[in-house]
Scaffold this motif. Structure first.
Motif, PDB file in Angstrom:
ATOM      1  N   LEU A 227      71.721 -28.998 157.141  1.00 34.87           N
ATOM      2  CA  LEU A 227      71.323 -30.401 157.003  1.00 34.87           C
ATOM      3  C   LEU A 227      71.911 -31.243 158.133  1.00 34.87           C
ATOM      4  CD1 LEU A 227      71.308 -31.141 153.166  1.00 34.87           C
ATOM      5  CD2 LEU A 227      69.483 -30.308 154.654  1.00 34.87           C
ATOM      6  N   GLU A 228      73.152 -30.966 158.490  1.00 35.72           N
ATOM      7  CA  GLU A 228      73.760 -31.691 159.624  1.00 35.72           C
ATOM      8  C   GLU A 228      72.961 -31.429 160.899  1.00 35.72           C
ATOM      9  OE1 GLU A 228      76.540 -34.481 160.696  1.00 35.72           O
ATOM     10  OE2 GLU A 228      76.709 -33.447 158.765  1.00 35.72           O
ATOM     11  N   ARG A 229      72.531 -30.202 161.089  1.00 33.02           N
ATOM     12  CA  ARG A 229      71.758 -29.830 162.276  1.00 33.02           C
ATOM     13  C   ARG A 229      70.424 -30.566 162.333  1.00 33.02           C
ATOM     14  NH1 ARG A 229      68.158 -26.004 164.125  1.00 33.02           N
ATOM     15  NH2 ARG A 229      67.702 -25.219 162.036  1.00 33.02           N
ATOM     16  N   ASN A 230      69.916 -30.961 161.158  1.00 32.37           N
ATOM     17  CA  ASN A 230      68.626 -31.643 161.082  1.00 32.37           C
ATOM     18  C   ASN A 230      68.758 -33.158 160.908  1.00 32.37           C
ATOM     19  OD1 ASN A 230      66.074 -29.697 160.893  1.00 32.37           O
ATOM     20  ND2 ASN A 230      67.832 -28.632 160.004  1.00 32.37           N
ATOM     21  N   GLY A 231      69.952 -33.686 161.223  1.00 28.88           N
ATOM     22  CA  GLY A 231      70.099 -35.131 161.273  1.00 28.88           C
ATOM     23  C   GLY A 231      70.538 -35.814 159.997  1.00 28.88           C
ATOM     24  N   TYR A 232      70.986 -35.014 159.003  1.00 25.24           N
ATOM     25  CA  TYR A 232      71.470 -35.586 157.753  1.00 25.24           C
ATOM     26  C   TYR A 232      72.999 -35.625 157.773  1.00 25.24           C
ATOM     27  CZ  TYR A 232      66.796 -34.845 155.765  1.00 25.24           C
ATOM     28  OH  TYR A 232      65.452 -34.877 155.522  1.00 25.24           O
ATOM     29  N   HIS A 233      73.546 -36.801 157.516  1.00 27.00           N
ATOM     30  CA  HIS A 233      74.999 -36.959 157.467  1.00 27.00           C
ATOM     31  C   HIS A 233      75.491 -36.695 156.045  1.00 27.00           C
ATOM     32  CE1 HIS A 233      79.003 -38.501 157.872  1.00 27.00           C
ATOM     33  NE2 HIS A 233      78.776 -39.513 157.048  1.00 27.00           N
ATOM     34  N   GLN A 234      76.490 -35.840 155.911  1.00 29.38           N
ATOM     35  CA  GLN A 234      77.078 -35.569 154.597  1.00 29.38           C
ATOM     36  C   GLN A 234      78.064 -36.700 154.285  1.00 29.38           C
ATOM     37  OE1 GLN A 234      79.444 -32.004 154.333  1.00 29.38           O
ATOM     38  NE2 GLN A 234      79.266 -31.869 152.101  1.00 29.38           N
ATOM     39  N   TYR A 235      77.585 -37.729 153.584  1.00 27.62           N
ATOM     40  CA  TYR A 235      78.433 -38.892 153.334  1.00 27.62           C
ATOM     41  C   TYR A 235      79.218 -38.771 152.037  1.00 27.62           C
ATOM     42  CZ  TYR A 235      74.879 -40.631 150.037  1.00 27.62           C
ATOM     43  OH  TYR A 235      74.009 -40.774 148.971  1.00 27.62           O
ATOM     44  N   SER A 238      78.212 -33.839 147.837  1.00 31.12           N
ATOM     45  CA  SER A 238      76.923 -33.227 147.485  1.00 31.12           C
ATOM     46  C   SER A 238      75.720 -34.002 147.994  1.00 31.12           C
ATOM     47  CB  SER A 238      76.818 -33.092 145.955  1.00 31.12           C
ATOM     48  OG  SER A 238      77.868 -32.307 145.443  1.00 31.12           O
ATOM     49  N   ASN A 239      75.941 -35.008 148.833  1.00 33.07           N
ATOM     50  CA  ASN A 239      74.845 -35.891 149.229  1.00 33.07           C
ATOM     51  C   ASN A 239      74.754 -36.047 150.741  1.00 33.07           C
ATOM     52  OD1 ASN A 239      73.596 -37.416 146.674  1.00 33.07           O
ATOM     53  ND2 ASN A 239      75.738 -36.942 146.276  1.00 33.07           N
ATOM     54  N   PHE A 240      73.509 -35.993 151.230  1.00 33.38           N
ATOM     55  CA  PHE A 240      73.225 -35.991 152.663  1.00 33.38           C
ATOM     56  C   PHE A 240      72.116 -37.002 152.942  1.00 33.38           C
ATOM     57  CE2 PHE A 240      74.674 -31.957 151.133  1.00 33.38           C
ATOM     58  CZ  PHE A 240      75.496 -31.430 152.111  1.00 33.38           C
ATOM     59  N   ALA A 241      72.291 -37.815 153.977  1.00 32.74           N
ATOM     60  CA  ALA A 241      71.307 -38.864 154.243  1.00 32.74           C
ATOM     61  C   ALA A 241      71.081 -39.060 155.733  1.00 32.74           C
ATOM     62  CB  ALA A 241      71.756 -40.183 153.611  1.00 32.74           C
ATOM     63  N   LYS A 242      69.858 -39.441 156.068  1.00 33.94           N
ATOM     64  CA  LYS A 242      69.606 -39.969 157.405  1.00 33.94           C
ATOM     65  C   LYS A 242      70.295 -41.334 157.488  1.00 33.94           C
ATOM     66  CE  LYS A 242      66.787 -36.689 158.913  1.00 33.94           C
ATOM     67  NZ  LYS A 242      65.343 -36.910 159.168  1.00 33.94           N
ATOM     68  N   PRO A 243      70.660 -41.792 158.691  1.00 30.97           N
ATOM     69  CA  PRO A 243      71.383 -43.061 158.825  1.00 30.97           C
ATOM     70  C   PRO A 243      70.668 -44.206 158.114  1.00 30.97           C
ATOM     71  CG  PRO A 243      71.364 -41.887 160.918  1.00 30.97           C
ATOM     72  CD  PRO A 243      70.469 -41.107 160.001  1.00 30.97           C
ATOM     73  N   GLY A 244      71.420 -44.935 157.278  1.00 27.73           N
ATOM     74  CA  GLY A 244      70.876 -46.079 156.565  1.00 27.73           C
ATOM     75  C   GLY A 244      70.249 -45.763 155.226  1.00 27.73           C
ATOM     76  N   TYR A 245      70.230 -44.487 154.838  1.00 28.90           N
ATOM     77  CA  TYR A 245      69.589 -44.102 153.573  1.00 28.90           C
ATOM     78  C   TYR A 245      70.572 -43.532 152.556  1.00 28.90           C
ATOM     79  CZ  TYR A 245      64.998 -44.910 155.606  1.00 28.90           C
ATOM     80  OH  TYR A 245      63.879 -45.507 156.160  1.00 28.90           O
ATOM     81  N   GLU A 246      71.845 -43.819 152.719  1.00 28.78           N
ATOM     82  CA  GLU A 246      72.829 -43.404 151.722  1.00 28.78           C
ATOM     83  C   GLU A 246      72.510 -44.095 150.385  1.00 28.78           C
ATOM     84  OE1 GLU A 246      74.466 -43.217 155.820  1.00 28.78           O
ATOM     85  OE2 GLU A 246      73.496 -44.792 154.627  1.00 28.78           O
ATOM     86  N   SER A 247      72.809 -43.441 149.279  1.00 24.22           N
ATOM     87  CA  SER A 247      72.552 -44.025 147.958  1.00 24.22           C
ATOM     88  C   SER A 247      73.554 -45.141 147.680  1.00 24.22           C
ATOM     89  CB  SER A 247      72.649 -42.962 146.861  1.00 24.22           C
ATOM     90  OG  SER A 247      72.617 -43.582 145.585  1.00 24.22           O
ATOM     91  N   LEU A 248      73.090 -46.381 147.723  1.00 27.41           N
ATOM     92  CA  LEU A 248      73.970 -47.526 147.489  1.00 27.41           C
ATOM     93  C   LEU A 248      74.467 -47.550 146.044  1.00 27.41           C
ATOM     94  CD1 LEU A 248      71.995 -50.326 149.397  1.00 27.41           C
ATOM     95  CD2 LEU A 248      73.853 -48.865 150.239  1.00 27.41           C
ATOM     96  N   HIS A 249      73.625 -47.085 145.124  1.00 30.03           N
ATOM     97  CA  HIS A 249      74.035 -47.091 143.718  1.00 30.03           C
ATOM     98  C   HIS A 249      75.166 -46.097 143.471  1.00 30.03           C
ATOM     99  CE1 HIS A 249      73.596 -47.818 139.411  1.00 30.03           C
ATOM    100  NE2 HIS A 249      73.805 -46.523 139.257  1.00 30.03           N
ATOM    101  N   ASN A 250      75.006 -44.893 143.931  1.00 29.30           N
ATOM    102  CA  ASN A 250      76.065 -43.898 143.710  1.00 29.30           C
ATOM    103  C   ASN A 250      77.351 -44.277 144.429  1.00 29.30           C
ATOM    104  OD1 ASN A 250      74.576 -42.317 141.977  1.00 29.30           O
ATOM    105  ND2 ASN A 250      73.791 -40.993 143.597  1.00 29.30           N
ATOM    106  N   LEU A 251      77.239 -44.974 145.548  1.00 33.35           N
ATOM    107  CA  LEU A 251      78.443 -45.445 146.237  1.00 33.35           C
ATOM    108  C   LEU A 251      79.216 -46.446 145.383  1.00 33.35           C
ATOM    109  CD1 LEU A 251      77.110 -45.730 149.893  1.00 33.35           C
ATOM    110  CD2 LEU A 251      79.045 -44.327 149.146  1.00 33.35           C
ATOM    111  N   GLN A 252      78.532 -47.156 144.506  1.00 27.39           N
ATOM    112  CA  GLN A 252      79.237 -48.051 143.577  1.00 27.39           C
ATOM    113  C   GLN A 252      80.198 -47.253 142.695  1.00 27.39           C
ATOM    114  OE1 GLN A 252      79.120 -51.353 143.385  1.00 27.39           O
ATOM    115  NE2 GLN A 252      77.283 -51.939 144.498  1.00 27.39           N
TER     116      GLN A 252
END
Length: 379
Positions: A227-235, A238-252
């Motif tokens: 996933l990292e190789r394909n542009g997904y950041h492991q933030y 268990s969760n991986f996102a393209k920049p700006g698409y992190e789950s704001l709810h789960n971050l709460q």
């Protein structure tokens, strides 16, 4: 003060073999009466625990998309009466692919839903059958395509690994299929065999053959690398996102912030108190109809408990814990409270310091639960 709200829809058309969430078979249930009780709970909760502004809403289950389009329309209208969606940054609904029709997607879009969390889990028919899932890969592709077509393009796919009968080649195939969907967020969890599930009953009988731990670890390593190789950041672990698409709810949750929990079996965190709603449908509805609140447990957290949660929730995030944020929130330097545990875990190569931040190392990610346990009952 809460800036997030979770709503629980407990109805399912079928019960997955691994699921320990609060759920009931949809057929024959008093759906409209339940939705009316949720409406009442929202009203009473906000009266007692008012908010200034909501950032995120999340509708989970169960299976929210098991509701009919008409039922979804009624429920989402009730949510909007209590939580103006025009102010919300992220509005997520969990979707089972085989029950998410174009008509239902249009209802979601109409009411301001801007994110879907789609339960794919795997892409092999044999694994889906083993999990008790009733969709097939084509359903996932169709849901993604139809959601994008109506303008909901903030999409997340849920995947699982460590499944009975799952090989490394199968998992690689699943990752490739998920990447081909071109969605901006992927969550992937290892199977946990929980009590009161079909898998648990089978495991007690010796009838559940899981991959060895070494293979599960190999799958997780592959997941992170690919996933990292394909542009997904492991933030988060268990969760991986393209920049700006992190789950704001789960971050709460991971930021240890307060939130509302509405519906049968939902959990909430308001005014420093964690509450649990009644799980059984009848009990939940009776409590709401009798006094407006369905709580069966209320636990006011001590300062020590809040600080411990700050650590084992916050360390799930790849950026980790900010010493400055910790001290601003609790009035105590992080090193004064947890210095011994942090230094010990750094010595073991499981934590690292980076300026103000303390975070998991690569080895720490693989042994996350071992790290988190060091902060429980540590104060």
């Amino acid at each position: 003060m809460p800036k997030a709200a979770y709503f629980h829809i407990p109805f399912c058309v079928n019960i997955c073999h691994y699921c320990d969430f609060n759920k009931v078979f949809l057929k024959g249930q008093p759906v409209m009466e339940y939705l009316a009780c949720m409406d009442t709970e929202m009203e009473r909760t906000i009266q007692k625990f008012p908010y200034e502004k909501m950032d995120t809403l999340f509708i989970g289950g169960g299976t929210p998309t098991a509701l009919s389009a008409e039922q979804l329309d009624i429920f989402l209208a009730a949510v909007a009466r209590h939580f103006p969606v025009s102010d919300v940054k992220e509005y997520t609904v969990e979707a089972n692919p085989e029950q998410t029709t174009k008509e239902k997607l249009e209802v979601l879009k109409k009411h301001g839903v801007n994110r879907l969390s789609i339960g794919a889990q795997a892409f092999q028919p044999s694994l889906l059958k083993e999990l008790g899932r009733t969709h097939h890969a084509g359903h996932v592709e169709q849901t993604v395509s139809e959601a994008k077509a109506i303008g909901i393009d903030n999409l997340s796919i849920d995947l699982m690994f460590g499944l009975p009968g799952q090989t490394m080649d199968m998992f690689k195939e699943t990752i490739a299929a998920a990447l081909a969907l071109n969605v901006p967020h992927i969550s992937s969890y290892s199977l946990q065999v929980e009590p009161k599930t079909i898998f648990y009953i089978r495991s007690q009988k010796g009838d559940l053959k899981l991959p060895p731990q070494e293979l599960e670890a190999e799958m997780f390593e592959y997941l992170m690398t690919e996933l990292e190789r394909n542009g997904y950041h492991q933030y988060e672990i268990s969760n991986f996102a393209k920049p700006g698409y992190e789950s704001l709810h789960n971050l709460q949750y991971w930021d240890n912030n307060e939130y509302y929990g509405i519906g049968a079996g939902a959990h909430s965190y308001m005014n420093g108190v964690r509450r649990v709603n009644a799980g059984p449908l009848k009990k939940y509805m009776n409590l709401v109809q009798e006094n407006g609140f369905p709580y069966t447990e209320e636990n006011k957290l001590t300062e020590a408990e809040r600080m411990e949660e700050e650590l084992f929730m916050g360390l799930r995030k790849r950026k980790g814990i900010s010493s400055r944020t910790f001290e601003a929130r609790y009035g105590k330097p992080l090193c004064d409270v947890f210095g011994r545990q942090i230094e010990m875990l750094i010595d073991r190569g499981l934590l690292e310091k980076d300026g103000d931040w303390i975070r998991l190392t690569h080895s720490g990610i693989l042994l996350g639960n071992e790290v988190f346990s060091e902060f429980i009952s540590a104060v």
